[in-house]
Scaffold this motif. Structure first.
Motif, PDB file in Angstrom:
ATOM      1  N   ASN A 297       0.824  -1.503  -0.011  1.00  0.00           N
ATOM      2  CA  ASN A 297       0.003   0.036   0.098  1.00  0.00           C
ATOM      3  C   ASN A 297       0.838   1.245   0.324  1.00  0.00           C
ATOM      4  OD1 ASN A 297      -2.733  -1.429  -0.552  1.00  0.00           O
ATOM      5  ND2 ASN A 297      -2.512  -1.058   1.937  1.00  0.00           N
ATOM      6  N   GLY A 298       2.294   1.698  -0.252  1.00  0.00           N
ATOM      7  CA  GLY A 298       3.191   2.450  -0.245  1.00  0.00           C
ATOM      8  C   GLY A 298       3.143   2.936   1.547  1.00  0.00           C
ATOM      9  N   GLU A 299       3.112   1.852   2.517  1.00  0.00           N
ATOM     10  CA  GLU A 299       2.937   2.753   3.932  1.00  0.00           C
ATOM     11  C   GLU A 299       4.196   2.326   4.451  1.00  0.00           C
ATOM     12  OE1 GLU A 299      -0.288   1.180   5.478  1.00  0.00           O
ATOM     13  OE2 GLU A 299      -1.750   2.054   4.449  1.00  0.00           O
ATOM     14  N   THR A 300       4.892   1.919   4.139  1.00  0.00           N
ATOM     15  CA  THR A 300       6.368   1.084   4.773  1.00  0.00           C
ATOM     16  C   THR A 300       7.351   1.720   3.382  1.00  0.00           C
ATOM     17  OG1 THR A 300       5.778  -1.728   4.316  1.00  0.00           O
ATOM     18  CG2 THR A 300       5.423  -0.017   6.395  1.00  0.00           C
ATOM     19  N   ASP A 301       8.443   0.613   3.687  1.00  0.00           N
ATOM     20  CA  ASP A 301       9.712   0.721   2.634  1.00  0.00           C
ATOM     21  C   ASP A 301      10.322  -0.337   2.834  1.00  0.00           C
ATOM     22  OD1 ASP A 301       9.172   3.295   1.624  1.00  0.00           O
ATOM     23  OD2 ASP A 301      10.461   4.032   2.825  1.00  0.00           O
ATOM     24  N   MET A 302       9.890  -1.258   3.935  1.00  0.00           N
ATOM     25  CA  MET A 302      11.011  -2.637   4.026  1.00  0.00           C
ATOM     26  C   MET A 302      10.131  -3.288   4.932  1.00  0.00           C
ATOM     27  SD  MET A 302      15.323  -3.229   5.597  1.00  0.00           S
ATOM     28  CE  MET A 302      15.347  -5.069   5.621  1.00  0.00           C
ATOM     29  N   VAL A 303      10.172  -4.955   4.622  1.00  0.00           N
ATOM     30  CA  VAL A 303       9.217  -5.981   5.620  1.00  0.00           C
ATOM     31  C   VAL A 303       9.646  -6.788   5.134  1.00  0.00           C
ATOM     32  CG1 VAL A 303       7.653  -6.589   3.705  1.00  0.00           C
ATOM     33  CG2 VAL A 303       6.785  -7.001   5.914  1.00  0.00           C
ATOM     34  N   ASN A 304       9.997  -8.422   6.095  1.00  0.00           N
ATOM     35  CA  ASN A 304      10.298  -9.045   6.762  1.00  0.00           C
ATOM     36  C   ASN A 304       8.976  -9.970   5.851  1.00  0.00           C
ATOM     37  OD1 ASN A 304      11.766 -11.563   8.593  1.00  0.00           O
ATOM     38  ND2 ASN A 304      11.852 -11.633   6.635  1.00  0.00           N
ATOM     39  N   ILE A 305       9.510 -10.902   4.482  1.00  0.00           N
ATOM     40  CA  ILE A 305       8.077 -11.367   4.170  1.00  0.00           C
ATOM     41  C   ILE A 305       8.474 -13.497   4.524  1.00  0.00           C
ATOM     42  CG2 ILE A 305       7.406  -9.828   2.650  1.00  0.00           C
ATOM     43  CD1 ILE A 305       8.670 -11.630   0.729  1.00  0.00           C
ATOM     44  N   PHE A 306       7.313 -14.334   4.285  1.00  0.00           N
ATOM     45  CA  PHE A 306       7.159 -14.888   4.469  1.00  0.00           C
ATOM     46  C   PHE A 306       6.580 -15.943   3.597  1.00  0.00           C
ATOM     47  CE2 PHE A 306       8.036 -13.145   8.509  1.00  0.00           C
ATOM     48  CZ  PHE A 306       8.334 -14.085   9.217  1.00  0.00           C
ATOM     49  N   ASP A 307       6.910 -17.809   3.544  1.00  0.00           N
ATOM     50  CA  ASP A 307       6.326 -18.319   2.873  1.00  0.00           C
ATOM     51  C   ASP A 307       5.154 -18.032   1.491  1.00  0.00           C
ATOM     52  OD1 ASP A 307       6.978 -19.990   4.836  1.00  0.00           O
ATOM     53  OD2 ASP A 307       5.069 -19.273   5.465  1.00  0.00           O
ATOM     54  N   ALA A 308       3.818 -18.202   1.300  1.00  0.00           N
ATOM     55  CA  ALA A 308       3.501 -17.654   0.392  1.00  0.00           C
ATOM     56  C   ALA A 308       3.818 -16.595  -0.605  1.00  0.00           C
ATOM     57  CB  ALA A 308       2.358 -17.648   0.692  1.00  0.00           C
ATOM     58  N   ASP A 309       3.689 -15.117   0.501  1.00  0.00           N
ATOM     59  CA  ASP A 309       4.097 -14.309   0.402  1.00  0.00           C
ATOM     60  C   ASP A 309       5.845 -13.749  -0.753  1.00  0.00           C
ATOM     61  OD1 ASP A 309       1.815 -12.389   0.530  1.00  0.00           O
ATOM     62  OD2 ASP A 309       2.470 -12.580   2.511  1.00  0.00           O
ATOM     63  N   VAL A 310       6.450 -14.791  -0.376  1.00  0.00           N
ATOM     64  CA  VAL A 310       7.981 -14.638  -0.880  1.00  0.00           C
ATOM     65  C   VAL A 310       7.607 -15.221  -2.676  1.00  0.00           C
ATOM     66  CG1 VAL A 310      10.095 -15.644  -1.409  1.00  0.00           C
ATOM     67  CG2 VAL A 310       9.108 -15.613   0.656  1.00  0.00           C
ATOM     68  N   ALA A 311       7.140 -16.559  -2.618  1.00  0.00           N
ATOM     69  CA  ALA A 311       6.334 -17.391  -4.147  1.00  0.00           C
ATOM     70  C   ALA A 311       6.163 -16.408  -4.939  1.00  0.00           C
ATOM     71  CB  ALA A 311       5.442 -18.647  -3.435  1.00  0.00           C
ATOM     72  N   ARG A 312       5.061 -15.362  -4.142  1.00  0.00           N
ATOM     73  CA  ARG A 312       3.848 -14.381  -5.236  1.00  0.00           C
ATOM     74  C   ARG A 312       5.051 -13.271  -5.602  1.00  0.00           C
ATOM     75  NH1 ARG A 312       1.237  -9.644  -3.519  1.00  0.00           N
ATOM     76  NH2 ARG A 312       2.235 -10.157  -1.408  1.00  0.00           N
ATOM     77  N   TRP A 573      16.806 -25.888   7.079  1.00  0.00           N
ATOM     78  CA  TRP A 573      17.865 -24.419   6.669  1.00  0.00           C
ATOM     79  C   TRP A 573      17.443 -23.550   6.183  1.00  0.00           C
ATOM     80  CZ3 TRP A 573      21.477 -24.620  10.818  1.00  0.00           C
ATOM     81  CH2 TRP A 573      21.707 -25.604  10.863  1.00  0.00           C
ATOM     82  N   THR A 574      16.554 -22.450   6.515  1.00  0.00           N
ATOM     83  CA  THR A 574      16.009 -21.435   6.155  1.00  0.00           C
ATOM     84  C   THR A 574      16.911 -20.196   5.302  1.00  0.00           C
ATOM     85  OG1 THR A 574      15.806 -19.673   8.608  1.00  0.00           O
ATOM     86  CG2 THR A 574      14.014 -21.929   8.158  1.00  0.00           C
ATOM     87  N   ALA A 575      15.926 -19.558   5.500  1.00  0.00           N
ATOM     88  CA  ALA A 575      16.699 -18.216   4.536  1.00  0.00           C
ATOM     89  C   ALA A 575      15.196 -17.089   4.677  1.00  0.00           C
ATOM     90  CB  ALA A 575      16.383 -18.339   2.882  1.00  0.00           C
ATOM     91  N   ALA A 576      16.201 -15.590   4.894  1.00  0.00           N
ATOM     92  CA  ALA A 576      15.039 -14.356   5.409  1.00  0.00           C
ATOM     93  C   ALA A 576      14.853 -13.895   4.155  1.00  0.00           C
ATOM     94  CB  ALA A 576      16.482 -13.745   6.338  1.00  0.00           C
ATOM     95  N   TYR A 577      13.988 -13.552   3.889  1.00  0.00           N
ATOM     96  CA  TYR A 577      13.576 -12.627   2.355  1.00  0.00           C
ATOM     97  C   TYR A 577      12.264 -11.355   3.043  1.00  0.00           C
ATOM     98  CZ  TYR A 577      13.374 -16.659  -0.596  1.00  0.00           C
ATOM     99  OH  TYR A 577      14.333 -17.329  -1.404  1.00  0.00           O
ATOM    100  N   PHE A 578      13.181 -10.690   3.037  1.00  0.00           N
ATOM    101  CA  PHE A 578      12.656  -9.036   2.619  1.00  0.00           C
ATOM    102  C   PHE A 578      12.067  -8.341   1.557  1.00  0.00           C
ATOM    103  CE2 PHE A 578      16.221 -10.133   6.010  1.00  0.00           C
ATOM    104  CZ  PHE A 578      15.178  -9.582   7.149  1.00  0.00           C
ATOM    105  N   ALA A 579      11.204  -7.370   1.225  1.00  0.00           N
ATOM    106  CA  ALA A 579      10.381  -6.902   0.250  1.00  0.00           C
ATOM    107  C   ALA A 579      11.310  -4.893   1.093  1.00  0.00           C
ATOM    108  CB  ALA A 579       9.389  -6.705   0.288  1.00  0.00           C
ATOM    109  N   VAL A 580      12.188  -4.586   0.006  1.00  0.00           N
ATOM    110  CA  VAL A 580      12.864  -3.140   0.211  1.00  0.00           C
ATOM    111  C   VAL A 580      12.532  -2.473  -1.177  1.00  0.00           C
ATOM    112  CG1 VAL A 580      15.235  -2.752   0.885  1.00  0.00           C
ATOM    113  CG2 VAL A 580      14.332  -4.868   1.437  1.00  0.00           C
ATOM    114  N   ARG A 581      12.198  -0.836  -0.651  1.00  0.00           N
ATOM    115  CA  ARG A 581      12.515  -0.038  -1.959  1.00  0.00           C
ATOM    116  C   ARG A 581      13.425   0.653  -2.521  1.00  0.00           C
ATOM    117  NH1 ARG A 581       6.842   0.169  -2.638  1.00  0.00           N
ATOM    118  NH2 ARG A 581       5.460   0.080  -0.912  1.00  0.00           N
ATOM    119  N   PRO A 582      13.871   0.830  -3.795  1.00  0.00           N
ATOM    120  CA  PRO A 582      14.855   1.457  -3.703  1.00  0.00           C
ATOM    121  C   PRO A 582      15.476   2.275  -3.183  1.00  0.00           C
ATOM    122  CG  PRO A 582      13.771   1.089  -5.845  1.00  0.00           C
ATOM    123  CD  PRO A 582      12.349   0.631  -4.613  1.00  0.00           C
ATOM    124  N   SER A 583      14.456   3.332  -2.065  1.00  0.00           N
ATOM    125  CA  SER A 583      14.399   4.568  -1.456  1.00  0.00           C
ATOM    126  C   SER A 583      16.196   3.925  -0.198  1.00  0.00           C
ATOM    127  CB  SER A 583      13.609   5.245  -0.756  1.00  0.00           C
ATOM    128  OG  SER A 583      13.174   4.500   0.010  1.00  0.00           O
TER     129      SER A 583
END
Length: 606
Positions: A297-312, A573-583
């Motif tokens: 929604n453009g309210e944040t610039d970075m978020v840790n994401i999991f599971d189905a959201d990573v695939a999407r 063993w796991t991995a960490a995923y983040f959605a990160v804006r260029p800002s």
């Protein structure tokens, strides 16, 4: 409690600083279930209102970073909680810090150090301009007093994977530390920690540890302002009392709700701290698919994401560009539950379940997973297939037959206790049913119930494992000697009645620490399984072995025994995923449980 023979005033680590007076009470109140970092979100554009200007890049503008983290109830790095991973990101600063890759160290409070020819003595020179946020200098005595507090008996043993326990990892190998913590040693002068004047700290090891400098980056070894801890033992964690020495200071903290950080104006490298404020919302992590809503929604610039959201995200051309990931040192594992029913006391049953887990299939449940072939990560130097679990369904069925359950018949229903709903839990249940034809059922409970139940002796109709995750440095001393350690395995091998007796002793406040330690060790020496005691002997030999090749071989032998006993079962063993804006600028992801430092982060104008 025995007092150390020391002429200096020291602070005592008491349970009054925690939500409950005992470890069990602490766990019941906190309801903590994991130590990996929670989700984070950032903004430099005032999207949440407040005092952030529309353009933080303008002169006089304020660069504000807003993020989220898992609930924090304790701001004491000497206790295993979620909070210690927040503190190590940039609130408290140790002697050294990890480099961006997480495979070596760089100077922090210590600007330089020397190592003795026998690799036992490390002499650190502290920066002359290292300061606490209250303007007082950071001294070598601050570290010595902090470590004396860390090593002072408080009813729990060192480290491991137990939330609420003392966070020191025994594999760090500081001379006399574990003996002092257990109450066996009461003369502080015999512990390998000594301040020589204001700026020189000498740390002495019991035996060489090639990974010692990396071990110093663990949250347990962060310094505390001990003058304040002594002055306000019940209230030092609460702002405005909390004093930091890292790039950021704690301005506000509402337990389990929010934390506000501001720059530490006295920090030795203040010119490289770019943000004006960090607002942290403390929220339970979720895999429900709602975690990315504020981001999208453009309210944040970075978020840790999991599971189905990573695939999407990976399937969407635009979102994929904003996805960053890092393989971690965090593993999903199963640990044996104690029960009045002795079925799971038979190692053949446990090993059968481990051999039939289907790790290659489980690693495909969500992106970024790798089969957990051992509780030692395959990214550890010296790892090889000799310690890997060789999955074999036919052998698993044979072991069940030898244990009296041919084709799984007669085997009681296996329960999988978890404090969170996760696709991996369902996948494990389905895999065991498919591969072995046995009855398996998940038991998803509220996190506070989970933390209590996993230590209890279950009724006769309840057997199985609890589901957990944990992480540590990818070194043999850490992953064999500290995490899922010999003592942990010995405790899990105890028959239910002996485990109940062991717990009673742990909670007995009338015993002096040394007396309690002796009684607890006597139970393990007599009633723990021979295999887990052999594991302990091998690890003890390894810590004393100066030859690195021989040491590695001893650790591998110990790790092999641990996998074969299957009191703990590695999954993936796991991995960490983040959605990160260029800002967002300056983000440097590392595999360590805190994932990144706050210090280099900056935001561009929105």
């Amino acid at each position: 409690m025995d007092q150390p023979a020391s002429s200096r005033s020291t602070s005592r680590f008491t349970r009054s600083q925690l939500p409950g007076s005992t470890r069990r009470e602490f766990l019941r109140v906190s309801g903590l279930i994991g130590l990996a970092a929670g989700s984070w979100s950032l903004t430099g554009c005032g999207l949440f209102g407040g005092d952030s200007p529309e353009d933080p890049g303008k002169p006089g503008g304020q660069r504000t970073l807003r993020l989220s983290f898992v609930p924090v109830e304790v701001l004491d790095p000497q206790v295993i909680t979620n909070g210690m991973w927040l503190l190590t990101r940039g609130v408290l600063e140790g002697l050294v810090a990890q480099n961006p890759a997480g495979d070596d160290v760089i100077p922090a409070v210590a600007e330089k150090w020397t190592i003795s020819p026998d690799n036992l003595t490390y002499t650190f020179q502290l920066r002359a301009n290292a300061m606490w946020s209250n303007g007082k200098p950071v001294l070598a005595t601050d570290f010595e007093r902090t470590y004396e507090r860390l090593f002072t008996p408080a009813g729990t043993s060192a480290g491991g994977t137990t939330l609420g326990a003392n966070s020191y990892q025994a594999s760090t190998n500081i001379k006399g530390a574990t003996d002092f913590l257990s109450g066996v040693l009461t003369d502080w002068s015999q512990v390998g920690v000594k301040a020589n004047g204001e700026r020189e700290l000498v740390l002495t090891l019991a035996n060489p540890n090639p990974d010692f400098l990396l071990a110093l980056t663990h949250p347990a070894l962060l310094p505390l302002n001990m003058d304040l801890v002594d002055e306000k033992p019940e209230d030092w964690q609460n702002p405005p009392n909390f004093v930091s020495n890292g790039p950021y200071a704690v301005q506000k903290w509402t337990k389990n709700s929010s934390i506000e950080l501001i720059p530490n104006e006295k920090y030795w490298d203040r010119k490289n701290v770019k943000l004006d404020k960090i607002e942290v919302q403390l929220v339970e992590p979720t895999t429900s698919g709602t975690a990315t809503v504020p981001y999208e929604n453009g309210e944040t610039d970075m978020v840790n994401i999991f599971d189905a959201d990573v695939a999407r995200f990976e399937k969407d051309p635009e979102l994929k560009k904003q996805l960053q990931s890092i393989p971690t040192y965090s593993i999903v594992y199963l640990a044996k539950l104690r029960s009045e029913n002795p079925t799971m006391d038979d190692p053949r049953v446990r090993r059968a379940l481990s051999l039939a887990l289907g790790r290659d299939t489980l690693a495909k449940v969500t992106p970024g997973l790798r089969p957990g072939l051992s509780l030692v990560t395959d990214r550890t130097k010296g790892w090889d297939e000799s310690i890997a679990i060789k999955e074999d369904i036919a052998q698993a069925k044979q072991l069940l037959g030898e244990a009296g359950f041919p084709d799984g018949k007669g085997l009681p229903e296996i329960r999988l206790l978890a404090g969170v709903q996760a696709p991996m839990v369902d996948a494990i249940v389905d895999t065991w049913i498919r591969n072995l034809g046995i009855k398996v059922k998940s038991d998803i409970v509220e996190s506070g119930v989970y933390t209590t139940r996993r230590w209890q002796v279950q009724k006769g109709d309840y057997i199985g494992f609890y589901y957990g995750t944990f992480a540590g440095l990818p070194t043999w001393p850490t992953m064999v000697g500290a995490l899922w350690s010999p003592k942990d395995n010995q405790m899990f091998s105890l028959p239910a009645a002996k485990w109940a007796e062991y717990q009673e002793l742990q909670l007995d406040k009338n015993l002096k620490p040394a007396e309690k330690t002796a009684k607890l060790d006597a139970i393990l020496a007599k009633d723990a399984s021979p295999e887990t005691r052999q594991m302990g002997e091998l690890v003890a030999q390894a810590t004393r072995e100066p030859d690195e090749a021989k040491q590695l071989d001893l650790f591998k032998q110990a790790a092999k025994i641990r996998e074969e006993q299957a009191l703990y079962i590695p999954v993936v063993w796991t991995a960490a995923y983040f959605a990160v804006r260029p800002s967002i600028k300056g983000l440097q992801l590392r595999p360590y449980p805190d994932y990144f430092y706050l210090k280099p982060l900056d935001v561009e104008a929105g």
